[in-house]
Design an enzyme around this catalytic site. Structure first.
Site, PDB file in Angstrom:
ATOM      1  N   ASP A  80       5.912 -18.468   3.997  1.00  0.00           N
ATOM      2  CA  ASP A  80       5.738 -19.217   2.745  1.00  0.00           C
ATOM      3  C   ASP A  80       4.628 -20.273   2.861  1.00  0.00           C
ATOM      4  O   ASP A  80       4.171 -20.600   3.949  1.00  0.00           O
ATOM      5  CB  ASP A  80       7.068 -19.884   2.378  1.00  0.00           C
ATOM      6  CG  ASP A  80       7.195 -20.205   0.901  1.00  0.00           C
ATOM      7  OD1 ASP A  80       6.203 -20.064   0.155  1.00  0.00           O
ATOM      8  OD2 ASP A  80       8.304 -20.604   0.481  1.00  0.00           O
ATOM      9  N   LYS A 156       6.794  -9.253   3.222  1.00  0.00           N
ATOM     10  CA  LYS A 156       8.161  -9.782   3.230  1.00  0.00           C
ATOM     11  C   LYS A 156       8.419 -10.363   1.847  1.00  0.00           C
ATOM     12  O   LYS A 156       7.746 -11.303   1.427  1.00  0.00           O
ATOM     13  CB  LYS A 156       8.320 -10.869   4.288  1.00  0.00           C
ATOM     14  CG  LYS A 156       9.651 -11.620   4.213  1.00  0.00           C
ATOM     15  CD  LYS A 156       9.676 -12.797   5.191  1.00  0.00           C
ATOM     16  CE  LYS A 156      10.909 -13.664   4.982  1.00  0.00           C
ATOM     17  NZ  LYS A 156      10.914 -14.853   5.892  1.00  0.00           N
ATOM     18  N   ASP A 158      10.952 -12.286  -0.391  1.00  0.00           N
ATOM     19  CA  ASP A 158      12.127 -13.153  -0.395  1.00  0.00           C
ATOM     20  C   ASP A 158      12.801 -13.107  -1.769  1.00  0.00           C
ATOM     21  O   ASP A 158      12.376 -12.359  -2.655  1.00  0.00           O
ATOM     22  CB  ASP A 158      11.699 -14.574  -0.034  1.00  0.00           C
ATOM     23  CG  ASP A 158      12.746 -15.328   0.755  1.00  0.00           C
ATOM     24  OD1 ASP A 158      13.946 -15.002   0.642  1.00  0.00           O
ATOM     25  OD2 ASP A 158      12.371 -16.264   1.497  1.00  0.00           O
ATOM     26  N   SER A 190      14.460  -9.087   1.442  1.00  0.00           N
ATOM     27  CA  SER A 190      15.489 -10.091   1.732  1.00  0.00           C
ATOM     28  C   SER A 190      16.723  -9.918   0.858  1.00  0.00           C
ATOM     29  O   SER A 190      17.625 -10.759   0.880  1.00  0.00           O
ATOM     30  CB  SER A 190      14.913 -11.495   1.541  1.00  0.00           C
ATOM     31  OG  SER A 190      13.894 -11.759   2.469  1.00  0.00           O
ATOM     32  N   ARG A 215      16.429  -8.289   5.527  1.00  0.00           N
ATOM     33  CA  ARG A 215      17.144  -9.464   6.034  1.00  0.00           C
ATOM     34  C   ARG A 215      18.600  -9.375   5.608  1.00  0.00           C
ATOM     35  O   ARG A 215      18.901  -9.266   4.429  1.00  0.00           O
ATOM     36  CB  ARG A 215      16.519 -10.733   5.469  1.00  0.00           C
ATOM     37  CG  ARG A 215      15.201 -11.118   6.112  1.00  0.00           C
ATOM     38  CD  ARG A 215      15.396 -11.735   7.483  1.00  0.00           C
ATOM     39  NE  ARG A 215      16.305 -12.866   7.431  1.00  0.00           N
ATOM     40  CZ  ARG A 215      15.954 -14.076   7.020  1.00  0.00           C
ATOM     41  NH1 ARG A 215      14.711 -14.317   6.653  1.00  0.00           N
ATOM     42  NH2 ARG A 215      16.832 -15.054   6.998  1.00  0.00           N
ATOM     43  N   ASP A 219      18.372 -17.809   7.401  1.00  0.00           N
ATOM     44  CA  ASP A 219      17.244 -18.165   8.266  1.00  0.00           C
ATOM     45  C   ASP A 219      17.722 -18.656   9.626  1.00  0.00           C
ATOM     46  O   ASP A 219      18.724 -19.370   9.735  1.00  0.00           O
ATOM     47  CB  ASP A 219      16.427 -19.295   7.638  1.00  0.00           C
ATOM     48  CG  ASP A 219      15.536 -18.814   6.519  1.00  0.00           C
ATOM     49  OD1 ASP A 219      15.537 -17.614   6.230  1.00  0.00           O
ATOM     50  OD2 ASP A 219      14.841 -19.655   5.920  1.00  0.00           O
TER      51      ASP A 219
END
Length: 273
Positions: A80, A156, A158, A190, A215, A219
């Protein structure tokens, strides 16, 4: 409008939704910025550690020159806080001009010249977890093509600032959009991490058709307790998680498998791509 999108998603055939990229037949290995560098954007006072093209060039040099690439660590992944707070005049994401003056395409070429691959971060929602522009449903095709044009090798995606219905629509739509670019881009979802990681809320059969890896859990933090919590959760649920994994579709326990252990279980990211 939402109902129409839902109907469209449900109408996809399996072939249309499947992530047909031939990638990640073994789990990917590499380096990701988040656990150590988070959202440090203060390049004036912390130039060596801020999220910038210099950081990722440095990490690429370390993988290429210090023997990591030969062991299979080939991905250098931006997380990010890389982008500008605004899209450009054409509605495309753009990197922060001060921290990435050369642009993402130039950074990708730098990695490719060293035999490495570039990963980038996006978020299926109105904003990323760090408050930067997210990928809303109407921007999925635009963002997928932007990443392809830049030469990105992995995305990725999220799920901050969205909800279960939005994720159900958006994650398969991104699969279709990535396929349409014609560029092989590994796809990390995710989605299950936002749905508790387990059936019945999480459909691992579907995930295996639309994502290369996903995921499952929260985290990793910079503490041993965090590492142990992730390990315990994967151990307690291995009967569900292990059968979901296979060539081109993998469980991702955040960075535990990449940075803290050389051997865990069959479904972890420990084997070179």
């Amino acid at each position: 409008m939402i109902l129409a999108v839902v109907v469209c998603v449900l109408a996809f055939s399996k072939a249309a939704v499947a992530l047909d990229n031939g990638l990640m037949r073994t789990p990917p290995m590499g380096w990701l910025a988040w656990e150590r560098f988070r959202c440090d954007i203060d390049c004036d006072n912390d130039p060596k550690n801020c999220i910038s093209e210099n950081l990722f060039r440095d990490m690429a040099d370390r993988l290429a020159e210090d023997g990591w690439k030969e062991l299979g660590y080939v991905y250098v992944n931006i997380d990010d806080c890389w982008s500008s707070m605004d899209r450009d005049n054409n509605g495309r994401l753009q990197p922060d001009p001060k921290r990435f003056p050369g642009g993402i395409a130039n950074l990708a070429r730098y990695l490719h010249d060293r035999g490495l691959k570039l990963g980038i971060y996006g978020d299926l929602g109105t904003h990323t977890c760090g408050g930067y522009p997210g990928t809303t449903l109407d921007k999925i095709q635009t963002d997928a093509q932007t990443f392809a044009d830049w030469g990105v090798d992995m995305l990725k995606l999220d799920g901050c600032y969205s909800n279960a219905s939005y994720q159900e629509q958006g994650y398969p739509l991104m699969t279709k959009a990535l396929n349409a670019t014609g560029r092989p881009i590994g796809y990390s979802c995710s989605w299950p991490a936002y749905q508790g990681g387990l059936p019945p809320k999480v459909n691992y059969t579907l995930l295996g058709e639309i994502c290369n890896l996903w995921r499952n859990y929260g985290d990793i933090q910079d503490s041993w307790d965090s590492v142990l919590n992730i390990i315990d959760w994967f151990f307690d649920n291995q009967d569900v998680l292990q059968p979901a994994a296979g060539p081109g579709r993998w469980n991702d326990p955040d960075m535990v498998s990449q940075e803290h252990f050389t051997l865990m279980c069959e479904s972890d990211s420990i084997i070179p791509d």
